[in-house]
Motif scaffolding. Sequence first.
Motif, PDB file in Angstrom:
ATOM      1  N   VAL A  22     -48.631  67.422  55.422  1.00 36.55           N
ATOM      2  CA  VAL A  22     -48.830  66.317  54.487  1.00 36.55           C
ATOM      3  C   VAL A  22     -50.064  65.541  54.937  1.00 36.55           C
ATOM      4  O   VAL A  22     -50.195  65.216  56.123  1.00 36.55           O
ATOM      5  CB  VAL A  22     -47.600  65.396  54.432  1.00 36.55           C
ATOM      6  N   THR A  23     -50.949  65.246  53.991  1.00 38.77           N
ATOM      7  CA  THR A  23     -52.229  64.606  54.314  1.00 38.77           C
ATOM      8  C   THR A  23     -52.374  63.271  53.608  1.00 38.77           C
ATOM      9  O   THR A  23     -52.077  63.151  52.417  1.00 38.77           O
ATOM     10  CB  THR A  23     -53.399  65.519  53.911  1.00 38.77           C
ATOM     11  N   LEU A  24     -52.821  62.279  54.363  1.00 41.72           N
ATOM     12  CA  LEU A  24     -53.272  61.007  53.796  1.00 41.72           C
ATOM     13  C   LEU A  24     -54.772  60.950  54.020  1.00 41.72           C
ATOM     14  O   LEU A  24     -55.225  60.837  55.157  1.00 41.72           O
ATOM     15  CB  LEU A  24     -52.585  59.828  54.486  1.00 41.72           C
ATOM     16  N   PRO A  25     -55.582  61.042  52.951  1.00 44.28           N
ATOM     17  CA  PRO A  25     -57.036  61.048  53.140  1.00 44.28           C
ATOM     18  C   PRO A  25     -57.560  59.687  53.598  1.00 44.28           C
ATOM     19  O   PRO A  25     -56.894  58.660  53.408  1.00 44.28           O
ATOM     20  CB  PRO A  25     -57.563  61.402  51.740  1.00 44.28           C
ATOM     21  N   VAL A  26     -58.727  59.686  54.190  1.00 45.93           N
ATOM     22  CA  VAL A  26     -59.359  58.432  54.614  1.00 45.93           C
ATOM     23  C   VAL A  26     -59.538  57.531  53.393  1.00 45.93           C
ATOM     24  O   VAL A  26     -60.096  57.948  52.377  1.00 45.93           O
ATOM     25  CB  VAL A  26     -60.718  58.713  55.287  1.00 45.93           C
ATOM     26  N   GLY A  28     -57.230  56.618  51.500  1.00 44.01           N
ATOM     27  CA  GLY A  28     -56.191  56.907  50.526  1.00 44.01           C
ATOM     28  C   GLY A  28     -55.113  55.840  50.504  1.00 44.01           C
ATOM     29  O   GLY A  28     -54.949  55.061  51.447  1.00 44.01           O
ATOM     30  N   THR A  29     -54.351  55.808  49.420  1.00 43.16           N
ATOM     31  CA  THR A  29     -53.301  54.814  49.238  1.00 43.16           C
ATOM     32  C   THR A  29     -51.926  55.460  49.387  1.00 43.16           C
ATOM     33  O   THR A  29     -51.807  56.680  49.517  1.00 43.16           O
ATOM     34  CB  THR A  29     -53.383  54.177  47.843  1.00 43.16           C
ATOM     35  N   ILE A  30     -50.919  54.632  49.319  1.00 37.87           N
ATOM     36  CA  ILE A  30     -49.552  55.130  49.377  1.00 37.87           C
ATOM     37  C   ILE A  30     -49.270  56.072  48.216  1.00 37.87           C
ATOM     38  O   ILE A  30     -48.459  56.995  48.325  1.00 37.87           O
ATOM     39  CB  ILE A  30     -48.548  53.950  49.399  1.00 37.87           C
ATOM     40  N   PHE A  31     -49.977  55.886  47.107  1.00 35.93           N
ATOM     41  CA  PHE A  31     -49.804  56.767  45.957  1.00 35.93           C
ATOM     42  C   PHE A  31     -50.367  58.156  46.250  1.00 35.93           C
ATOM     43  O   PHE A  31     -49.796  59.168  45.830  1.00 35.93           O
ATOM     44  CB  PHE A  31     -50.464  56.161  44.719  1.00 35.93           C
ATOM     45  N   ASP A  32     -51.485  58.216  46.967  1.00 36.40           N
ATOM     46  CA  ASP A  32     -52.041  59.512  47.373  1.00 36.40           C
ATOM     47  C   ASP A  32     -51.076  60.228  48.305  1.00 36.40           C
ATOM     48  O   ASP A  32     -50.834  61.436  48.172  1.00 36.40           O
ATOM     49  CB  ASP A  32     -53.387  59.319  48.081  1.00 36.40           C
ATOM     50  N   LEU A  33     -50.528  59.486  49.250  1.00 34.24           N
ATOM     51  CA  LEU A  33     -49.577  60.076  50.183  1.00 34.24           C
ATOM     52  C   LEU A  33     -48.312  60.534  49.457  1.00 34.24           C
ATOM     53  O   LEU A  33     -47.780  61.614  49.732  1.00 34.24           O
ATOM     54  CB  LEU A  33     -49.217  59.068  51.271  1.00 34.24           C
ATOM     55  N   ALA A  34     -47.849  59.724  48.509  1.00 36.30           N
ATOM     56  CA  ALA A  34     -46.636  60.069  47.766  1.00 36.30           C
ATOM     57  C   ALA A  34     -46.831  61.353  46.968  1.00 36.30           C
ATOM     58  O   ALA A  34     -45.942  62.220  46.930  1.00 36.30           O
ATOM     59  CB  ALA A  34     -46.249  58.921  46.840  1.00 36.30           C
ATOM     60  N   ARG A  35     -47.994  61.503  46.350  1.00 33.36           N
ATOM     61  CA  ARG A  35     -48.257  62.723  45.570  1.00 33.36           C
ATOM     62  C   ARG A  35     -48.321  63.942  46.482  1.00 33.36           C
ATOM     63  O   ARG A  35     -47.802  65.013  46.144  1.00 33.36           O
ATOM     64  CB  ARG A  35     -49.550  62.560  44.760  1.00 33.36           C
ATOM     65  N   ASN A  36     -48.956  63.783  47.641  1.00 38.45           N
ATOM     66  CA  ASN A  36     -49.064  64.908  48.557  1.00 38.45           C
ATOM     67  C   ASN A  36     -47.709  65.275  49.147  1.00 38.45           C
ATOM     68  O   ASN A  36     -47.385  66.462  49.296  1.00 38.45           O
ATOM     69  CB  ASN A  36     -50.066  64.592  49.674  1.00 38.45           C
ATOM     70  N   LEU A  73     -52.112  55.683  59.332  1.00 39.72           N
ATOM     71  CA  LEU A  73     -53.316  56.345  59.806  1.00 39.72           C
ATOM     72  C   LEU A  73     -53.693  57.489  58.861  1.00 39.72           C
ATOM     73  O   LEU A  73     -52.860  58.361  58.586  1.00 39.72           O
ATOM     74  CB  LEU A  73     -53.095  56.912  61.208  1.00 39.72           C
ATOM     75  N   PRO A  74     -54.919  57.501  58.351  1.00 45.70           N
ATOM     76  CA  PRO A  74     -55.352  58.638  57.520  1.00 45.70           C
ATOM     77  C   PRO A  74     -55.434  59.890  58.379  1.00 45.70           C
ATOM     78  O   PRO A  74     -56.289  59.996  59.254  1.00 45.70           O
ATOM     79  CB  PRO A  74     -56.734  58.213  57.010  1.00 45.70           C
ATOM     80  N   GLU A  75     -54.534  60.814  58.157  1.00 44.85           N
ATOM     81  CA  GLU A  75     -54.418  61.982  59.023  1.00 44.85           C
ATOM     82  C   GLU A  75     -53.534  63.005  58.326  1.00 44.85           C
ATOM     83  O   GLU A  75     -53.019  62.771  57.241  1.00 44.85           O
ATOM     84  CB  GLU A  75     -53.815  61.554  60.366  1.00 44.85           C
ATOM     85  N   SER A  76     -53.368  64.162  58.933  1.00 49.76           N
ATOM     86  CA  SER A  76     -52.457  65.202  58.450  1.00 49.76           C
ATOM     87  C   SER A  76     -51.396  65.456  59.508  1.00 49.76           C
ATOM     88  O   SER A  76     -51.710  65.566  60.694  1.00 49.76           O
ATOM     89  CB  SER A  76     -53.220  66.503  58.153  1.00 49.76           C
ATOM     90  N   PHE A  77     -50.136  65.561  59.052  1.00 46.82           N
ATOM     91  CA  PHE A  77     -49.033  65.838  59.967  1.00 46.82           C
ATOM     92  C   PHE A  77     -48.117  66.884  59.348  1.00 46.82           C
ATOM     93  O   PHE A  77     -47.999  66.982  58.122  1.00 46.82           O
ATOM     94  CB  PHE A  77     -48.223  64.569  60.261  1.00 46.82           C
ATOM     95  N   ASN A 199     -55.840  52.846  53.095  1.00 50.67           N
ATOM     96  CA  ASN A 199     -55.654  53.014  54.533  1.00 50.67           C
ATOM     97  C   ASN A 199     -56.985  53.373  55.190  1.00 50.67           C
ATOM     98  O   ASN A 199     -57.453  54.512  55.073  1.00 50.67           O
ATOM     99  CB  ASN A 199     -54.592  54.079  54.785  1.00 50.67           C
ATOM    100  N   PRO A 200     -57.611  52.395  55.835  1.00 51.86           N
ATOM    101  CA  PRO A 200     -58.970  52.591  56.346  1.00 51.86           C
ATOM    102  C   PRO A 200     -59.023  53.407  57.631  1.00 51.86           C
ATOM    103  O   PRO A 200     -58.052  53.520  58.376  1.00 51.86           O
ATOM    104  CB  PRO A 200     -59.449  51.159  56.605  1.00 51.86           C
ATOM    105  N   SER A 201     -60.199  53.950  57.879  1.00 51.83           N
ATOM    106  CA  SER A 201     -60.469  54.681  59.112  1.00 51.83           C
ATOM    107  C   SER A 201     -60.718  53.706  60.256  1.00 51.83           C
ATOM    108  O   SER A 201     -60.923  52.499  60.057  1.00 51.83           O
ATOM    109  CB  SER A 201     -61.711  55.556  58.931  1.00 51.83           C
ATOM    110  N   ARG A 202     -60.725  54.235  61.474  1.00 46.27           N
ATOM    111  CA  ARG A 202     -61.087  53.431  62.641  1.00 46.27           C
ATOM    112  C   ARG A 202     -62.514  52.884  62.478  1.00 46.27           C
ATOM    113  O   ARG A 202     -62.804  51.757  62.881  1.00 46.27           O
ATOM    114  CB  ARG A 202     -61.014  54.275  63.911  1.00 46.27           C
ATOM    115  N   GLU A 203     -63.382  53.688  61.883  1.00 43.77           N
ATOM    116  CA  GLU A 203     -64.780  53.280  61.728  1.00 43.77           C
ATOM    117  C   GLU A 203     -64.919  52.074  60.792  1.00 43.77           C
ATOM    118  O   GLU A 203     -65.748  51.191  61.025  1.00 43.77           O
ATOM    119  CB  GLU A 203     -65.609  54.446  61.213  1.00 43.77           C
TER     120      GLU A 203
END
Length: 251
Positions: A22-26, A28-36, A73-77, A199-203
């Motif tokens: 499951v991926t949350l892109p840099v 991305g929102t909770i909606f992006d995560l929910a769809r994935n 965290l924008p990441e894949s798990f 969900n922002p990146s560390r950068e």
Amino acid sequence: RNAGAGAVLRAFRLDNALRFRVTLPVGGTIFDLARNAHDRLGLATESIIAAARDTTLLREFRVEGPSIDGWLLPESFDFGGFDSPRAVLARFAEARAAGWDTTWDARAASAHLSREQLLTIASIVEAEAKDPAERPLIAAVYRNRLRLKMPLQADPTIQYAYLLRDGEHKGRLFNVDYKFVSPWNTYLHPGLPPGPVGNPSREAIAAVLDPAPVNYLYFVAGVNGRSLFSSSYPEHLRNIRKVRAATASAN
């Protein structure tokens, strides 16, 4: 393929079952995560969105806003086939907490920003920065506006307001959209929106804490993917005309 039901169950018990990424892109929102998560795990999108607002989960991760959006965290798990919506969100939230730079809170406090406010500004910067190299410049614009008590007038906050209402962003904003009645609309309401808009990146977080040393207050996206920055409104209007002229000549 010839394994019986008992063998399949034993495989699950031994954690030898298939894993699903499951991926949350840099940004991305909770909606992006929910769809994935729906596509990969079969979880209902509504269940993920509801879990993101669960007060027990928010207290566990010390979330100050109305949703855990922004605190992931924008990441894949990888997950198994039986993970709950709460477990999915907790994995991303735990990763954000584990990767949190211990110096960020003190630096944010010296800028009179809470962790929630830091994540909120960083989420706007992330959404605006089509070129990652521009994060410190865009961060400077919004930090300068806040310091001067100017309206943020950030388009991503309107897009997020539509996302909360409709479940998706608008493809393009028109003049009427800037009057969209929502506490998230930073054209209508001064200061920061109620929470992060992604969900922002560390950068992006680092850029907010260490913005470029410039007095810019405006920017407009150029046709080449780079933005034109300015310190005054007349200069900003000139930049808008330049972009429109360049767009017209390109077409």
